[in-house]
Design a protein around this motif. Structure first.
Motif, PDB file in Angstrom:
ATOM      1  N   ASP A  12      47.999   9.498  32.869  1.00 33.29           N
ATOM      2  CA  ASP A  12      46.872   9.481  33.801  1.00 33.29           C
ATOM      3  C   ASP A  12      47.094  10.393  34.989  1.00 33.29           C
ATOM      4  N   VAL A  13      48.189  11.131  34.962  1.00 30.98           N
ATOM      5  CA  VAL A  13      48.507  11.994  36.095  1.00 30.98           C
ATOM      6  C   VAL A  13      47.954  13.377  35.832  1.00 30.98           C
ATOM      7  N   ARG A  14      47.135  13.891  36.760  1.00 33.56           N
ATOM      8  CA  ARG A  14      46.571  15.228  36.615  1.00 33.56           C
ATOM      9  C   ARG A  14      46.678  15.962  37.939  1.00 33.56           C
ATOM     10  N   ARG A  15      47.121  17.224  37.827  1.00 32.32           N
ATOM     11  CA  ARG A  15      47.223  18.054  39.017  1.00 32.32           C
ATOM     12  C   ARG A  15      46.614  19.398  38.716  1.00 32.32           C
ATOM     13  N   ASN A  16      45.780  19.877  39.605  1.00 31.31           N
ATOM     14  CA  ASN A  16      45.215  21.216  39.488  1.00 31.31           C
ATOM     15  C   ASN A  16      45.935  22.146  40.436  1.00 31.31           C
ATOM     16  N   ILE A  17      46.521  23.185  39.870  1.00 34.04           N
ATOM     17  CA  ILE A  17      47.265  24.159  40.675  1.00 34.04           C
ATOM     18  C   ILE A  17      46.555  25.497  40.564  1.00 34.04           C
ATOM     19  N   ARG A  18      46.184  26.049  41.674  1.00 39.94           N
ATOM     20  CA  ARG A  18      45.448  27.303  41.681  1.00 39.94           C
ATOM     21  C   ARG A  18      46.436  28.462  41.781  1.00 39.94           C
ATOM     22  N   HIS A  19      46.283  29.404  40.865  1.00 33.92           N
ATOM     23  CA  HIS A  19      47.163  30.565  40.826  1.00 33.92           C
ATOM     24  C   HIS A  19      46.322  31.835  40.849  1.00 33.92           C
ATOM     25  N   PRO A  20      45.760  32.208  41.988  1.00 31.96           N
ATOM     26  CA  PRO A  20      44.942  33.424  42.039  1.00 31.96           C
ATOM     27  C   PRO A  20      45.736  34.677  41.700  1.00 31.96           C
ATOM     28  N   THR A  21      47.068  34.634  41.882  1.00 33.27           N
ATOM     29  CA  THR A  21      47.863  35.838  41.602  1.00 33.27           C
ATOM     30  C   THR A  21      47.992  36.116  40.113  1.00 33.27           C
ATOM     31  N   LEU A  22      47.762  35.073  39.264  1.00 36.35           N
ATOM     32  CA  LEU A  22      47.856  35.305  37.831  1.00 36.35           C
ATOM     33  C   LEU A  22      46.846  36.346  37.371  1.00 36.35           C
ATOM     34  N   GLU A  23      45.699  36.395  38.074  1.00 42.25           N
ATOM     35  CA  GLU A  23      44.670  37.371  37.716  1.00 42.25           C
ATOM     36  C   GLU A  23      45.149  38.802  37.936  1.00 42.25           C
ATOM     37  N   MET A  24      46.163  38.962  38.794  1.00 43.18           N
ATOM     38  CA  MET A  24      46.637  40.297  39.130  1.00 43.18           C
ATOM     39  C   MET A  24      47.749  40.770  38.192  1.00 43.18           C
ATOM     40  N   LEU A  25      48.272  39.862  37.365  1.00 39.75           N
ATOM     41  CA  LEU A  25      49.358  40.249  36.471  1.00 39.75           C
ATOM     42  C   LEU A  25      48.828  41.144  35.352  1.00 39.75           C
ATOM     43  N   PRO A  26      49.624  42.110  34.890  1.00 37.46           N
ATOM     44  CA  PRO A  26      49.185  42.989  33.802  1.00 37.46           C
ATOM     45  C   PRO A  26      49.024  42.206  32.507  1.00 37.46           C
ATOM     46  N   GLY A  27      48.210  42.739  31.598  1.00 36.61           N
ATOM     47  CA  GLY A  27      47.920  42.044  30.357  1.00 36.61           C
ATOM     48  C   GLY A  27      49.102  41.901  29.419  1.00 36.61           C
ATOM     49  N   TRP A  29      52.146  40.936  30.250  1.00 44.17           N
ATOM     50  CA  TRP A  29      53.219  40.059  30.714  1.00 44.17           C
ATOM     51  C   TRP A  29      53.553  38.929  29.739  1.00 44.17           C
ATOM     52  N   PRO A  30      52.587  38.344  28.987  1.00 48.30           N
ATOM     53  CA  PRO A  30      52.988  37.306  28.023  1.00 48.30           C
ATOM     54  C   PRO A  30      53.900  37.852  26.932  1.00 48.30           C
ATOM     55  N   PHE A  31      53.639  39.100  26.501  1.00 45.37           N
ATOM     56  CA  PHE A  31      54.454  39.691  25.441  1.00 45.37           C
ATOM     57  C   PHE A  31      55.864  39.990  25.929  1.00 45.37           C
ATOM     58  N   LEU A  32      55.978  40.399  27.180  1.00 46.75           N
ATOM     59  CA  LEU A  32      57.301  40.620  27.764  1.00 46.75           C
ATOM     60  C   LEU A  32      58.069  39.301  27.850  1.00 46.75           C
ATOM     61  N   LEU A  33      57.377  38.251  28.255  1.00 50.53           N
ATOM     62  CA  LEU A  33      58.009  36.943  28.356  1.00 50.53           C
ATOM     63  C   LEU A  33      58.492  36.458  26.997  1.00 50.53           C
ATOM     64  N   ILE A  34      57.672  36.640  25.982  1.00 51.35           N
ATOM     65  CA  ILE A  34      58.053  36.242  24.621  1.00 51.35           C
ATOM     66  C   ILE A  34      59.244  37.057  24.136  1.00 51.35           C
ATOM     67  N   ALA A  35      59.235  38.361  24.395  1.00 52.58           N
ATOM     68  CA  ALA A  35      60.338  39.222  23.971  1.00 52.58           C
ATOM     69  C   ALA A  35      61.641  38.817  24.638  1.00 52.58           C
ATOM     70  N   VAL A  36      61.600  38.524  25.922  1.00 55.06           N
ATOM     71  CA  VAL A  36      62.800  38.095  26.648  1.00 55.06           C
ATOM     72  C   VAL A  36      63.319  36.778  26.073  1.00 55.06           C
ATOM     73  N   PHE A  37      62.400  35.851  25.768  1.00 55.82           N
ATOM     74  CA  PHE A  37      62.808  34.573  25.186  1.00 55.82           C
ATOM     75  C   PHE A  37      63.495  34.788  23.840  1.00 55.82           C
ATOM     76  N   CYS A  38      62.919  35.636  22.987  1.00 53.22           N
ATOM     77  CA  CYS A  38      63.521  35.927  21.677  1.00 53.22           C
ATOM     78  C   CYS A  38      64.921  36.497  21.837  1.00 53.22           C
ATOM     79  N   PHE A  39      65.065  37.437  22.760  1.00 49.62           N
ATOM     80  CA  PHE A  39      66.359  38.080  22.974  1.00 49.62           C
ATOM     81  C   PHE A  39      67.395  37.071  23.457  1.00 49.62           C
ATOM     82  N   LEU A  40      67.042  36.257  24.436  1.00 43.37           N
ATOM     83  CA  LEU A  40      67.998  35.307  25.004  1.00 43.37           C
ATOM     84  C   LEU A  40      68.364  34.214  23.994  1.00 43.37           C
TER      85      LEU A  40
END
Length: 516
Positions: A12-27, A29-40
């Motif tokens: 029953d716990v819900r929190r809304n967190i606003r991240h306006p900076t996410l809109e500024m990240l390049p498209g 970035w998810p692929f870079l994050l996935i690649a880093v995870f695979c490597f590590l």
């Protein structure tokens, strides 16, 4: 610029967190994050020369191709030649090829995971995409895919082909769909040259593109030539391989290994098949169990605009499972080909509430818990390989090596010639494989032992459930008559023995080298 809202829910716990900076990240970035995870995640395995069994053979054959030897003629296996050419390319990267193939395999895993994320994002959020991508990477470690198994490599091609099919659902342009179809068929054609089973998924994807073209009113007089062109494109790598072997006069060897041998394998007993299925179910239960639920949920929630995505994913999953079943044997790494559609299928179950939290835990923690401890023992394997190499090398400078039972990678590490073209130990020891060789196994064993290899490698216990008694007795007799034990090395789960020819000048006087 609108703000992005991320909802984190548990109970029953819900929190809304606003991240306006996410809109500024390049498209990207998810692929870079996935690649880093695979490597590590795969970093602890880098440099392990005995990470798994099959890729040791692939790397040795790839190396020998660069030295003028031919698959099926000088070195026998039933895998398509494209897989060996891939490993030959890896050898061109320098070093001994071990960490090189592991890095390239990691790149393939990152590509596959990124495509999984992209397809999930068509109908779900970023969290679902990341969980699906991460689950795929984790499950590879459980299903013997921590290295460079064939499906680890070709899944990247198959996933990209499937991505093209999903993209075809977004357009009504005949030319755009045709372009995507040609791209997909080219990718599947290459995938088939890593292993022939992806042709099942290729058939489905081909039919999907033809259906999409029919839906956008392509006339029959254009649809039929289009189908023919797609088939020719998908088969062209295999046809090129056939043409090459015909040109050099070894078409019979190519056909026997690639297409005939598989029908001559002796089936495993029913008990072995049941055990294989049990292991696959246990290891991949986190994606198998929720799959029917996820399919029903997707059907109920699919709006008319997304219904084509539902049928495409459902069909891809069914045909991938059919390819797995078609093989007859159910080794865990065979199931790797089914992972991409399954991970995409169950992704929407990752949602708010306790059940969604449970699904996340099941997809990510279950494979993590089942990862073998040996995954983190690269140094021990490296030390064992070094000890074996040092023990063998003095005896194979003028004579060949014979690995009756042990790591195939020793042919590469010792730079030794092989006593037989059947260099994978399973081929002359496993009663299931022997009928598929196209030769009399006992006669081949007698021939190679008569050549008096400088060193023979054996193990304290076999990897296969059954061992051919005929070839085993010949090896035991030769060892007792002509060879002396010069090294005993522990390789974590087994003990590997090195036997040297008695009349060699530099034979060992005592047992040397003890593994960790």
């Amino acid at each position: 610029m609108s703000a992005t809202t991320v909802t984190i829910s548990y109970g029953d716990v819900r929190r809304n967190i606003r991240h306006p900076t996410l809109e500024m990240l390049p498209g990207w970035w998810p692929f870079l994050l996935i690649a880093v995870f695979c490597f590590l995640l795969r970093l602890p395995t880098f440099g392990n020369p005995m990470l798994d069994y099959d890729e040791q053979l692939y790397l040795v054959v790839g190396d020998r191709i660069l030295h003028g030897q031919l698959p099926y003629v000088d070195l026998w296996d039933r895998k398509p030649v494209g897989l060996f050419l891939f490993y030959a390319g890896v050898r061109l990267l320098g070093g001994n090829g071990i960490i090189q193939y592991q890095l390239i395999a990691t790149l393939c895993v990152a590509i596959t995971s990124s495509v999984i994320w992209s397809i999930v994002r068509r109908n779900a959020g970023a969290l679902q995409g990341f969980v699906a991508a991460i689950a795929y990477v984790l499950l590879l470690n459980v299903l013997s895919g921590m290295g460079g198994q064939a499906p680890v490599i070709y899944n990247a091609l198959t996933a990209c082909a499937a991505w093209a099919a999903f993209r075809s659902n977004d357009t009504q342009s005949q030319s755009r769909i045709a372009s995507l179809a040609f791209m997909a068929m080219a990718l599947m054609g290459i995938a088939i040259q890593f292993k022939y089973t992806p042709f099942v998924e290729g058939i489905f994807l081909g039919m999907w593109f033809l259906w999409r073209l029919w839906k956008v009113s392509m006339p029959l007089n254009r649809l039929i030539p289009m189908a023919a062109a797609m088939i020719i494109l998908a088969l062209s790598p295999t046809l090129a391989a056939i043409a090459y072997y015909a040109w050099i006069g070894h078409l019979d060897a190519f056909i026997q290994a690639n297409f005939i041998s598989v029908f001559h394998r002796k089936p495993f007993p029913v008990e072995t098949h049941l055990l294989q299925v049990k292991f696959v179910l246990i290891k991949a239960i986190c994606v198998i169990a929720p799959a029917p639920w996820a399919l029903i949920l997707r059907w109920r929630q699919s709006n008319p605009a997304k219904l084509e995505d539902f049928w495409l994913l459902a069909g891809w999953t069914v045909f991938a499972v059919a390819g797995f079943i078609m093989l007859g044997d159910f080794y865990d790494f065979y199931f790797i080909t089914v992972l991409p559609p399954l991970c995409i299928l169950v992704a929407p179950l990752v949602r708010a509430g306790r059940m969604g939290f449970f699904i996340i835990c099941m997809l990510c923690l279950w494979p993590a818990l089942l990862t073998r401890p040996n995954y983190f023992r690269t140094k021990a394997y490296e030390k064992a390989a070094q000890q074996l190499t040092q023990a063998i090398t003095p005896y194979v400078t003028d004579r060949c090596l014979y690995v009756y039972d042990g790591p195939t990678i020793l042919y590469l590490l010792t730079h030794a010639c092989a006593s037989s073209r059947y260099i994978y130990p399973d081929h002359l020891t496993n009663p299931t494989e022997i009928p598929a060789l196209g030769v009399n196994a006992e006669a081949e064993e007698a021939r190679l032992l008569a050549s008096r290899p400088g060193a023979i490698v054996t193990a304290d216990r076999p990897l296969v459930p059954r061992v051919d008694s005929g070839t085993q007795k010949q090896v035991q007799a030769a060892l007792a008559r002509d060879y002396v034990l010069v090294a005993r090395v522990s390789v974590i789960e087994r003990v590997i023995y090195v036997w040297a020819l008695k009349d060699l000048r530099h034979r060992a006087a005592h047992i040397a080298g003890h593994g960790s």
